[in-house]
Enzyme design. Structure first.
Site, PDB file in Angstrom:
ATOM      1  N   ASP A  44       0.830  -1.203   0.000  1.00  0.00           N
ATOM      2  CA  ASP A  44       0.000   0.000   0.000  1.00  0.00           C
ATOM      3  C   ASP A  44       0.872   1.265   0.000  1.00  0.00           C
ATOM      4  O   ASP A  44       1.861   1.341   0.733  1.00  0.00           O
ATOM      5  CB  ASP A  44      -0.894   0.007   1.236  1.00  0.00           C
ATOM      6  CG  ASP A  44      -1.739  -1.259   1.360  1.00  0.00           C
ATOM      7  OD1 ASP A  44      -1.300  -2.324   0.880  1.00  0.00           O
ATOM      8  OD2 ASP A  44      -2.823  -1.195   1.962  1.00  0.00           O
TER       9      ASP A  44
ATOM     10  N   ASP B   1      -4.519   0.448  -2.865  1.00  0.00           N
ATOM     11  CA  ASP B   1      -4.495   1.496  -1.836  1.00  0.00           C
ATOM     12  C   ASP B   1      -3.439   2.558  -2.142  1.00  0.00           C
ATOM     13  O   ASP B   1      -2.583   2.872  -1.307  1.00  0.00           O
ATOM     14  CB  ASP B   1      -4.295   0.908  -0.444  1.00  0.00           C
ATOM     15  CG  ASP B   1      -5.610   0.444   0.181  1.00  0.00           C
ATOM     16  OD1 ASP B   1      -6.623   0.405  -0.542  1.00  0.00           O
ATOM     17  OD2 ASP B   1      -5.627   0.112   1.386  1.00  0.00           O
TER      18      ASP B   1
ATOM     19  N   ASN C   6      -9.275  -1.568  -1.119  1.00  0.00           N
ATOM     20  CA  ASN C   6     -10.544  -1.104  -0.563  1.00  0.00           C
ATOM     21  C   ASN C   6     -10.677   0.414  -0.641  1.00  0.00           C
ATOM     22  O   ASN C   6     -11.781   0.949  -0.768  1.00  0.00           O
ATOM     23  CB  ASN C   6     -10.704  -1.577   0.885  1.00  0.00           C
ATOM     24  CG  ASN C   6      -9.611  -1.088   1.800  1.00  0.00           C
ATOM     25  OD1 ASN C   6      -8.426  -1.267   1.532  1.00  0.00           O
ATOM     26  ND2 ASN C   6      -9.989  -0.471   2.921  1.00  0.00           N
ATOM     27  N   HIS C   7      -9.551   1.146  -0.611  1.00  0.00           N
ATOM     28  CA  HIS C   7      -9.641   2.609  -0.661  1.00  0.00           C
ATOM     29  C   HIS C   7      -9.955   3.116  -2.067  1.00  0.00           C
ATOM     30  O   HIS C   7     -10.576   4.183  -2.201  1.00  0.00           O
ATOM     31  CB  HIS C   7      -8.365   3.233  -0.097  1.00  0.00           C
ATOM     32  CG  HIS C   7      -8.293   3.126   1.391  1.00  0.00           C
ATOM     33  ND1 HIS C   7      -8.708   4.128   2.242  1.00  0.00           N
ATOM     34  CD2 HIS C   7      -7.893   2.109   2.191  1.00  0.00           C
ATOM     35  CE1 HIS C   7      -8.562   3.737   3.498  1.00  0.00           C
ATOM     36  NE2 HIS C   7      -8.051   2.517   3.492  1.00  0.00           N
TER      37      HIS C   7
ATOM     38  N   HIS D 109      -5.916  -7.594  -2.848  1.00  0.00           N
ATOM     39  CA  HIS D 109      -5.642  -6.598  -1.814  1.00  0.00           C
ATOM     40  C   HIS D 109      -5.915  -7.134  -0.409  1.00  0.00           C
ATOM     41  O   HIS D 109      -5.075  -7.017   0.487  1.00  0.00           O
ATOM     42  CB  HIS D 109      -6.465  -5.335  -2.041  1.00  0.00           C
ATOM     43  CG  HIS D 109      -6.158  -4.262  -1.043  1.00  0.00           C
ATOM     44  ND1 HIS D 109      -4.975  -3.561  -1.032  1.00  0.00           N
ATOM     45  CD2 HIS D 109      -6.865  -3.792   0.026  1.00  0.00           C
ATOM     46  CE1 HIS D 109      -4.961  -2.712  -0.035  1.00  0.00           C
ATOM     47  NE2 HIS D 109      -6.101  -2.830   0.630  1.00  0.00           N
TER      48      HIS D 109
END
Length: 392
Positions: free
Chosen positions: A63, A99, A134-135, A234
């Protein structure tokens, strides 16, 4: 009668597209300071690739979270870029597990850097694969809980340049009218400070499904990637995700980000919730006994030829490490200053050498090829989680 008089459009028909390309280059450079090499495959015509042959050298990077400086350090640590941030990785394949967004103020600058490296790597026989975390999913959905003030400002500056480019294009006959990126976006937001309104509007405009940043950069990301005997994701994969179809997941997420398929604001269900591919933490706890090795082995057994899962998402304070007999390798070291400001580390897999960690952490002892600054890394203290062992 001359040929030009017979066919007046013949010599000029490509001028609008050339002008459009020039304006795009002008906007890109004005904002990022980067000239992007020509891209022969427009994103709207690109089908996501899910499976790749195992390269001679594979590098995995965790990330990045809006920290451009640390992102460059990670690439330099692996010998992938030079002091001018140009690709030097040759035929190396890189997978960045998502991310890029949130927690930092240089998210777009990182997206531009990764895009340039993708194109430069292709010219050298290498490849850079970027993934959705997820971001990325949260931001396309309009969930900005982890956005920083500088992050809002960066998107506002970018969209100002983008709108200027659209105005320039509108002066040229022959180009389709560009949709107003702010269309349908409210002027204010009840739970936000007034000083943030314009940044929020710009971020929504850029990142919502079919938004210019979402479509141009994020829609080209993989959500799942199989590279040789490793599967990248991820958060993590369960057997039910594999049964649903890895190619299907990539195609549907890409379609949603591009604004197609009737998906609306929210991502497909397998990208939402604690057991989703971008949120799962069953294999990420730094306490090995808390990891569900049985579920991991079940998932891996359903993907022919795959023997390990490589993931980000959960910060590993002790650095990159493996659990479940190294069948799960966790590579998020929290390197961004918006996270834990961890020292960069990357994972390297070579056909002729096996798996090893490349780190800038002085607490680790380096052995091996001192000329290249790489080697087998040995933990400096007992509290550091077990490191990935070199496989013959």
């Amino acid at each position: 009668m001359s040929s030009r008089e017979k066919n007046p459009n013949g010599i000029c028909k490509d001028i609008p597209n050339l002008i459009s390309s020039f304006v795009d280059t002008f906007v890109d450079y004005s904002f990022s300071g980067i000239f992007l090499p020509h891209d022969p495959t427009p994103p709207q015509h690109e089908t996501p690739q899910t499976r790749f042959e195992k390269p001679d050298r594979l590098v995995a990077i965790g990330d990045l979270h809006g920290d451009l400086e640390k992102s460059k350090e990670a690439f330099k640590l692996a010998g992938l870029i030079d002091s001018s941030d140009r690709w030097t990785g040759g035929s190396t394949m890189v997978v960045q597990v998502g991310d890029v967004l949130d927690r930092g103020g240089e998210e777009l600058k990182i997206l531009y850097l990764l895009e340039r490296l993708k194109r430069e790597a292709e010219r050298s026989g290498g490849k850079v694969v970027t993934m959705n975390g997820n971001h990325e999913i949260m931001n396309v959905e309009g969930d900005f809980r982890y956005v920083t003030k500088k992050g809002l400002e960066e998107f506002q500056v970018w969209l100002d340049w983008y709108c200027l480019g659209n105005k320039m294009k509108s002066l040229c006959r022959g180009l389709d009218k560009v949709k107003d990126p702010y269309e349908g976006i409210p002027m204010s937001f009840p739970r936000a400070k007034a000083e943030c309104f314009e940044g929020i509007r710009a971020r929504i405009a850029a990142l919502r499904p079919e938004g210019p940043v979402a479509k141009r950069f994020l829609s080209r990301n993989q959500t799942v990637a199989v590279v040789g005997d490793s599967v990248f994701v991820h958060g993590g994969l369960l057997a039910e995700h594999v049964e649903y179809g890895l190619e299907r997941i990539n195609e549907e997420v890409t379609g949603w980000i591009r604004g197609g398929g009737g998906g609306g604001r929210y991502a497909p269900v397998y990208c939402r919730g604690g057991n989703s591919v971008v949120w799962l933490r069953k294999f990420s706890d730094e306490r090995p006994h808390r990891c569900d090795c049985s579920a991991l082995e079940h998932a891996l057994s359903t993907i022919p030829g795959v023997k390990r899962m490589i993931m980000g998402h959960t910060i590993q304070d002790g650095g990159i490490n493996g659990v479940c007999e190294d069948k799960a390798i966790r590579i998020d070291v929290g390197m961004s200053k918006g996270c834990s400001d961890g020292l960069p580390e990357v994972l390297e897999i070579r056909k002729d050498f096996g798996v090893r960690i490349v780190t800038s952490n002085p607490l680790y002892k380096e052995k091996g090829d001192s000329k290249m600054g790489l080697g087998l890394l040995v933990p400096a203290a007992e509290h550091v989680p077990k490191q990935v062992e070199v496989k013959a």
